[in-house]
Design an enzyme around this catalytic site. Structure first.
Site, mmCIF file in Angstrom:
data_model
loop_
_atom_site.group_PDB
_atom_site.id
_atom_site.type_symbol
_atom_site.label_atom_id
_atom_site.label_comp_id
_atom_site.label_asym_id
_atom_site.label_seq_id
_atom_site.Cartn_x
_atom_site.Cartn_y
_atom_site.Cartn_z
ATOM 1 N N LYS A 192 -50.384 61.561 16.204
ATOM 2 C CA LYS A 192 -51.724 61.934 15.719
ATOM 3 C C LYS A 192 -52.275 60.817 14.821
ATOM 4 C CE LYS A 192 -53.766 65.297 16.207
ATOM 5 N NZ LYS A 192 -54.733 65.717 17.257
ATOM 6 N N TYR A 202 -44.617 63.813 16.347
ATOM 7 C CA TYR A 202 -45.940 64.445 16.508
ATOM 8 C C TYR A 202 -46.942 63.823 15.538
ATOM 9 C CZ TYR A 202 -49.648 67.778 15.345
ATOM 10 O OH TYR A 202 -50.867 68.341 15.057
ATOM 11 N N THR A 226 -54.796 66.362 11.851
ATOM 12 C CA THR A 226 -53.909 67.196 11.039
ATOM 13 C C THR A 226 -53.601 66.545 9.694
ATOM 14 O OG1 THR A 226 -51.602 67.924 10.939
ATOM 15 C CG2 THR A 226 -52.045 66.132 12.410
ATOM 16 N N ASP A 227 -53.214 67.368 8.721
ATOM 17 C CA ASP A 227 -52.774 66.814 7.430
ATOM 18 C C ASP A 227 -51.388 66.164 7.547
ATOM 19 O OD1 ASP A 227 -51.216 69.121 7.721
ATOM 20 O OD2 ASP A 227 -51.731 69.984 5.772
ATOM 21 N N GLU A 228 -50.695 66.397 8.678
ATOM 22 C CA GLU A 228 -49.327 65.876 8.802
ATOM 23 C C GLU A 228 -49.304 64.354 8.891
ATOM 24 O OE1 GLU A 228 -46.637 68.162 11.197
ATOM 25 O OE2 GLU A 228 -47.899 69.936 11.064
HETATM 26 P P1 NAD Z 1 -52.118 73.897 21.228
HETATM 27 O O1 NAD Z 1 -50.842 73.192 21.548
HETATM 28 O O2 NAD Z 1 -52.120 75.365 21.034
HETATM 29 O O3 NAD Z 1 -53.203 73.580 22.361
HETATM 30 C C1 NAD Z 1 -53.391 72.297 22.897
HETATM 31 C C2 NAD Z 1 -54.227 72.428 24.152
HETATM 32 O O4 NAD Z 1 -54.430 71.103 24.676
HETATM 33 C C3 NAD Z 1 -53.564 73.242 25.259
HETATM 34 O O5 NAD Z 1 -54.497 74.137 25.830
HETATM 35 C C4 NAD Z 1 -53.145 72.198 26.288
HETATM 36 O O6 NAD Z 1 -53.140 72.684 27.613
HETATM 37 C C5 NAD Z 1 -54.209 71.136 26.082
HETATM 38 N N1 NAD Z 1 -53.761 69.785 26.497
HETATM 39 C C6 NAD Z 1 -52.586 69.190 26.187
HETATM 40 N N2 NAD Z 1 -52.544 67.960 26.741
HETATM 41 C C7 NAD Z 1 -53.730 67.795 27.382
HETATM 42 C C8 NAD Z 1 -54.285 66.721 28.129
HETATM 43 N N3 NAD Z 1 -53.602 65.585 28.337
HETATM 44 N N4 NAD Z 1 -55.519 66.862 28.646
HETATM 45 C C9 NAD Z 1 -56.212 68.028 28.458
HETATM 46 N N5 NAD Z 1 -55.725 69.081 27.776
HETATM 47 C C10 NAD Z 1 -54.496 68.951 27.243
HETATM 48 O O7 NAD Z 1 -52.682 73.143 19.927
HETATM 49 P P2 NAD Z 1 -53.583 73.712 18.746
HETATM 50 O O8 NAD Z 1 -52.706 74.303 17.710
HETATM 51 O O9 NAD Z 1 -54.695 74.507 19.317
HETATM 52 O O10 NAD Z 1 -54.146 72.352 18.143
HETATM 53 C C11 NAD Z 1 -55.394 71.818 18.586
HETATM 54 C C12 NAD Z 1 -55.646 70.512 17.845
HETATM 55 O O11 NAD Z 1 -55.687 70.764 16.442
HETATM 56 C C13 NAD Z 1 -54.555 69.469 18.046
HETATM 57 O O12 NAD Z 1 -55.171 68.206 18.157
HETATM 58 C C14 NAD Z 1 -53.720 69.549 16.787
HETATM 59 O O13 NAD Z 1 -53.136 68.289 16.497
HETATM 60 C C15 NAD Z 1 -54.782 69.901 15.775
HETATM 61 N N6 NAD Z 1 -54.304 70.650 14.590
HETATM 62 C C16 NAD Z 1 -53.541 71.786 14.750
HETATM 63 C C17 NAD Z 1 -53.134 72.492 13.633
HETATM 64 C C18 NAD Z 1 -52.334 73.768 13.759
HETATM 65 O O14 NAD Z 1 -51.874 74.299 12.734
HETATM 66 N N7 NAD Z 1 -52.152 74.320 14.955
HETATM 67 C C19 NAD Z 1 -53.480 72.043 12.351
HETATM 68 C C20 NAD Z 1 -54.260 70.887 12.221
HETATM 69 C C21 NAD Z 1 -54.670 70.209 13.357
HETATM 70 P P1 TYD Z 2 -44.710 75.059 12.418
HETATM 71 O O1 TYD Z 2 -45.399 76.353 12.660
HETATM 72 O O2 TYD Z 2 -43.884 74.470 13.516
HETATM 73 O O3 TYD Z 2 -45.821 74.034 11.909
HETATM 74 P P2 TYD Z 2 -45.644 72.536 11.290
HETATM 75 O O4 TYD Z 2 -44.266 72.056 11.521
HETATM 76 O O5 TYD Z 2 -46.657 71.799 12.091
HETATM 77 O O6 TYD Z 2 -45.983 72.678 9.837
HETATM 78 O O7 TYD Z 2 -43.762 75.235 11.160
HETATM 79 C C1 TYD Z 2 -44.281 75.636 9.904
HETATM 80 C C2 TYD Z 2 -43.149 75.569 8.908
HETATM 81 O O8 TYD Z 2 -42.176 76.568 9.262
HETATM 82 C C3 TYD Z 2 -42.403 74.239 8.934
HETATM 83 O O9 TYD Z 2 -42.010 73.914 7.600
HETATM 84 C C4 TYD Z 2 -41.178 74.524 9.769
HETATM 85 C C5 TYD Z 2 -40.890 75.982 9.499
HETATM 86 N N1 TYD Z 2 -40.275 76.727 10.632
HETATM 87 C C6 TYD Z 2 -39.127 77.518 10.390
HETATM 88 O O10 TYD Z 2 -38.608 77.576 9.265
HETATM 89 N N2 TYD Z 2 -38.597 78.190 11.446
HETATM 90 C C7 TYD Z 2 -39.119 78.131 12.702
HETATM 91 O O11 TYD Z 2 -38.555 78.765 13.639
HETATM 92 C C8 TYD Z 2 -40.309 77.350 12.921
HETATM 93 C C9 TYD Z 2 -40.931 77.255 14.286
HETATM 94 C C10 TYD Z 2 -40.847 76.674 11.837
#
Ligand code: NAD
Ligand code: TYD
Length: 365
Positions: free
Chosen positions: A169, A165, A139-141
């Site tokens: 990561k 989080y 992630t960019d975070e």
């Molecule tokens: P999500 O929380 O929707 O899904 C995570 C999945 O991992 C779930 O299906 C969960 O059951 C599985 N999981 C959790 N712990 C596990 C373990 N110990 N063993 C096996 N499976 C396990 O997450 P997402 O949004 O799909 O993100 C996927 C990846 O992309 C993550 O690594 C996250 O850090 C990264 N990412 C997400 C975003 C975003 O905006 N959602 C952006 C950049 C990077």
């Molecule tokens: P989120 O979807 O949790 O992603 P991330 O924190 O990983 O960027 O949140 C996106 C942005 O929205 C973040 O700045 C937090 C804000 N946010 C709210 O303002 N209200 C909410 O209820 C949630 C879940 C997020």
């Protein structure tokens, strides 16, 4: 007759938001056998893979990336040519309530997966050893927060995570890099911005706002709502991951972004406008009136922005969707898949909403 495939990928976390989108796209594409290892935490939903469960090129295994014996068995049985690690605890607000599960999966579980991948890779010979890849989806975070005038994050930006989080990561990414430098494991890392699209669990901003707006519930905006995120449609991210897997240089990291910076208030406003148009009969129009400013998230990063020139110029990837086209598709998908939302709207989900928003909403003006 068994179906043809040229590669086998061990995809972890393939029942979560991005993993499901990746697995579905890969199954449509064909040619690769996908072994999908997912623990099915609250965020994992096998129903999202209903269309893939009969596909002979998709093998679903419920289990933990931190279970060394299971992972070793999967390597022995399926001989994957690549590992793509999507598995993670992924929600910042949950990491604020408790960091331990984030350490267990995003650090310790990942290290187990790396260790078993290394063991497998060391047993390979010639071409198989050369072409094996371990891809870490990150992630960019990990880069922390930007000031308004700062240039976007590049692959050379320092890691400065703010939330538990992001810290987990970042730690995971360091282990991935260390396995390359120390052991030569051919790793790739992608650092992507905020994803949105179908199958996202409604604890994240965009699906939460759609869900609440449809129900006529308050739309909680943290702090002043002027925090900025870079948004990318999930299918574009998935295509970026596949591009990096196939063309990326081992040991390198690639930033993936949408070049689409928006304040949270702009995002919430756009969702409301789409809903006003798509649901003209809704008693909750105009949906903007449901916006409620609530207590801010502690340690809340002010701005993320991604410089994705490297993946574009070196590997030829670029996103297809604009924020407007991607958001419209996303809102339409949630409207058409109310059954999916109902299914994840369990007691555990309601407990989380009470825990995270109960006090905030009751104290909101
Ligand atoms: P999500 O929380 O929707 O899904 C995570 C999945 O991992 C779930 O299906 C969960 O059951 C599985 N999981 C959790 N712990 C596990 C373990 N110990 N063993 C096996 N499976 C396990 O997450 P997402 O949004 O799909 O993100 C996927 C990846 O992309 C993550 O690594 C996250 O850090 C990264 N990412 C997400 C975003 C975003 O905006 N959602 C952006 C950049 C990077
Ligand atoms: P989120 O979807 O949790 O992603 P991330 O924190 O990983 O960027 O949140 C996106 C942005 O929205 C973040 O700045 C937090 C804000 N946010 C709210 O303002 N209200 C909410 O209820 C949630 C879940 C997020």
């Amino acid at each position: 007759m068994s179906p043809e495939f040229h590669d086998t990928w061990l995809v972890t976390g393939g029942a979560g938001f991005i993993g499901v989108n990746f697995v579905q796209a890969q199954c449509r594409r064909g040619g690769v056998r996908v072994v999908n290892l997912d623990r099915l935490t609250y965020a994992g939903n096998p129903a999202s893979l209903a269309g893939q469960m009969e596909d002979p090129l998709h093998i679903f295994v419920q289990g933990d990336i931190g279970d060394a014996a299971l992972v070793r068995d999967l390597f022995a049985q399926y001989r994957p040519t690549a590992v793509l690690n999507f598995a993670a605890e992924s929600h910042v607000d949950r990491s604020i309530m408790g960091a331990q599960p984030f350490v267990e999966t995003n650090v310790a579980g990942l290290v187990t997966l790396l260790q078993e991948s290394l063991r497998h890779w060391r047993g390979l010979r010639d071409q198989a050893r050369q072409s094996f890849r371990f891809l870490q989806v990150s992630t960019d975070e990990v880069y922390g927060s930007l000031a308004p005038e700062d240039p976007p994050f590049t692959e050379r930006s320092l890691y400065a995570p703010s939330s538990p989080y992001a810290a987990s990561k970042a730690a995971g990414d360091h282990f991935v890099r260390a396995f390359h430098k120390t052991h030569g494991l051919p790793v790739l890392t992608t650092n992507c911005s905020n994803n949105y699209g179908p199958y996202q669990f409604p604890e994240k901003l965009i699906p939460l706002i759609i869900h609440n707006a449809l129900a006529g519930e308050k739309l909680p905006v943290y702090g002043d709502g002027m925090q900025i995120r870079d948004w990318i449609y999930v299918a574009d991210h998935c295509e970026g991951v596949r591009t990096v897997l196939e063309k990326g240089k081992p040991g390198e990291t690639y930033n993936i972004g949408g070049r689409c910076e928006r304040t949270n208030l702009e995002v919430v406003g756009s969702i409301c406008e789409h809903l006003d148009r798509l649901r003209p009969q809704s008693p909750h129009r105009p949906h903007q009136e449901l916006i409620t400013f609530v207590e801010d998230r502690p340690g809340h990063d002010r701005r993320y922005a991604i410089n994705d020139s490297k993946v574009r110029s070196d590997l030829g990837w670029q996103p297809v969707e604009t924020f407007d086209s991607g958001l419209l598709k996303t809102v339409a998908w949630y409207l058409e898949h109310q059954d999916w939302i109902e299914q994840v709207h369990t007691g555990a989900y309601r407990d989380w909403i009470r825990l995270n928003y109960g006090d905030r909403l009751s104290e909101a003006k």
